[in-house]
Design a protein around this motif. Structure first.
Motif, PDB file in Angstrom:
ATOM      1  N   CYS A  85       0.650  -1.375  -0.150  1.00 33.15           N
ATOM      2  CA  CYS A  85       0.069  -0.018  -0.025  1.00 33.15           C
ATOM      3  C   CYS A  85       0.745   1.223  -0.031  1.00 33.15           C
ATOM      4  CB  CYS A  85      -0.980   0.007   1.221  1.00 33.15           C
ATOM      5  SG  CYS A  85      -1.832  -1.266   1.281  1.00 33.15           S
ATOM      6  N   LEU A 127      -5.900  -8.181  -1.458  1.00 36.19           N
ATOM      7  CA  LEU A 127      -5.357  -7.394  -0.539  1.00 36.19           C
ATOM      8  C   LEU A 127      -4.634  -7.988   0.573  1.00 36.19           C
ATOM      9  CD1 LEU A 127      -8.303  -4.865  -0.264  1.00 36.19           C
ATOM     10  CD2 LEU A 127      -6.038  -4.504  -1.247  1.00 36.19           C
ATOM     11  N   VAL A 215     -12.538   0.596  -1.810  1.00 35.05           N
ATOM     12  CA  VAL A 215     -11.699   0.263  -2.814  1.00 35.05           C
ATOM     13  C   VAL A 215     -12.123   0.921  -3.996  1.00 35.05           C
ATOM     14  CG1 VAL A 215     -12.134  -1.739  -4.479  1.00 35.05           C
ATOM     15  CG2 VAL A 215     -12.270  -2.090  -1.978  1.00 35.05           C
ATOM     16  N   CYS A 288      -5.835   3.761   6.177  1.00 29.77           N
ATOM     17  CA  CYS A 288      -6.572   2.709   5.781  1.00 29.77           C
ATOM     18  C   CYS A 288      -7.550   2.084   6.575  1.00 29.77           C
ATOM     19  CB  CYS A 288      -5.405   1.677   5.326  1.00 29.77           C
ATOM     20  SG  CYS A 288      -4.493   0.986   6.856  1.00 29.77           S
ATOM     21  N   ILE A 338      -4.723   1.582  -4.515  1.00 30.52           N
ATOM     22  CA  ILE A 338      -3.217   1.389  -3.937  1.00 30.52           C
ATOM     23  C   ILE A 338      -2.036   1.985  -4.518  1.00 30.52           C
ATOM     24  CG2 ILE A 338      -1.561  -0.650  -2.842  1.00 30.52           C
ATOM     25  CD1 ILE A 338      -4.092  -2.161  -2.575  1.00 30.52           C
TER      26      ILE A 338
END
Length: 390
Positions: A85, A127, A215, A288, A338
């Protein structure tokens, strides 16, 4: 101070874009960033592309997609950079290194991701590749489940922090309203973020939907050059200091509530810049999940360990507080494509420092901006400190 400056940038809105492709997003921001810097493709010496992918896009080996922006980019050294990330900041830092090494005078950095075309179960699986699979591969809820465990452990050690997490979510959503690039521009308020409901169910452990970043699809780009060349450009933001601290991947090898890599990166960057945290005008940090922002308050030195809630409850990190955190809305409201996230953080900070942030998002007299971009659960830790060119 590093030898590099940001002299141009571009940013797509973040969101769900069925008609877009990774290639199309890359081409768009690459051309717009060059135009914003007032240079041509032939002026570029090197290119860095931040793209996590991990299965989100069937097209891997994407570095050369940047060349699609202009035939004059053909044969330029071009490298795809990836660090979970923190991929976007990894690409920015590699561009800075190329300039500091004298290998390039002008570097184009692009960050991109397209995630929303992927089915939900695959998103979670992709992820989770940013975790240590031998330990976390079967975690229910995917990466949210990993941070759900972290939140649960934090609650067990320091008490229920649900109010603080809801306040962080509400703050960032309120900030995101003024950001035209944000995926979710809605002020949900504390009560909605605090209460479990049909629209805000628990996702993992004590984390609800409003505690989790979105997302997203999107891209951002910037142009780096050496400080001397920057003086001849229309605008410039100097990169005062950078730091990168990589930690163990398995959470079992460290105290996951400490975010020690984050602390180390902040300490190194502040020392290099000859600064204290209190010198900063604002910070864009990696929320996040809301619990990540909470622990990052402690890791950056804003509060002692276990007291991160004070920073939000006493208003320190609000837009009018002593250290505004995520005036852009953060990953929580802006979205988290990301590979683009770290580049976006640098673009948003550069906008603030040149007085070019959108109305309502712009802070008064912003002089120093801090950026923290994190890959995995505090594994890849990148800090940048930016200031306007004098």
């Amino acid at each position: 101070m590093t030898a590099a400056s940001i002299v141009g940038w571009a940013h797509t809105p973040f969101g769900k874009f069925d008609a877009e492709t990774v290639e199309g997003l890359v081409v768009k921001v690459a051309n717009e960033a060059l135009a914003d810097a007032g240079i041509t493709a032939s002026d570029v010496d090197e290119i860095m592309l931040g793209h996590f992918n991990a299965g989100f896009s069937p097209q891997d080996f994407t570095a050369s997609l940047v060349l699609q922006a202009n035939p004059a980019l053909r044969f330029k050294p071009t490298t795809r950079v990836e660090n979970a990330c923190a991929t976007g900041s990894a690409a920015v830092h590699q561009g800075i290194r190329a300039i500091e090494a004298g290998a390039a005078k002008i570097v184009l950095v692009v960050g991109v991701e397209q995630m929303t075309r992927t089915p939900g179960p695959e998103i979670g699986k992709n992820l989770l590749k940013a975790s240590y699979l031998p330990e976390d591969g079967d975690t229910v809820g995917g990466f949210a489940g990993v941070f759900g465990k972290i939140a649960q452990a934090y609650f067990q050690k320091y008490g229920d922090q649900s109010d603080a997490l809801a306040m962080i979510a509400a703050k960032n959503h309120k900030n995101g309203v003024a950001n035209p690039y944000a995926q979710m521009r809605k002020d949900f308020g504390f009560e909605f973020c605090r209460a479990e409901s049909e629209k805000n169910p628990f996702v993992a452990g004590p984390l609800k939907r409003t505690d989790c970043s979105l997302v997203s699809d999107g891209a951002a780009a910037l142009v780096l050059t050496d400080a001397e060349t920057a003086k001849t450009m229309g605008k410039a933001v100097n990169i005062r200091a950078t730091a990168h601290a990589q930690d163990f991947l398995p959470m079992s090898k460290r105290d996951i509530l400490q975010f020690e890599g984050c602390t180390t990166a902040w300490q190194r960057a502040l020392q290099k810049g000859g600064l204290q945290l209190s010198d900063l005008s604002f910070v864009e940090t990696h929320d996040c999940f809301t619990v990540a922002e909470l622990i990052e308050y402690e890791a950056m030195g804003l509060t002692p360990k276990g007291q991160g809630a004070r920073a939000i409850m006493e208003g320190w990190t609000k837009k009018d507080g002593k250290l505004p955190v995520n005036p852009s809305g953060g990953l929580k409201a802006k979205g988290h494509p990301i590979g683009a996230t770290g580049v976006s953080m640098h673009v948003m900070s550069a906008m603030q420092l040149t007085g070019q942030a959108p109305e309502g998002m712009q802070l008064k007299n912003a002089q120093l901006g801090g950026i923290f971009n994190m890959g995995g659960a505090a594994v890849a830790n990148y800090v940048s400190i930016l200031e306007p060119a004098k």
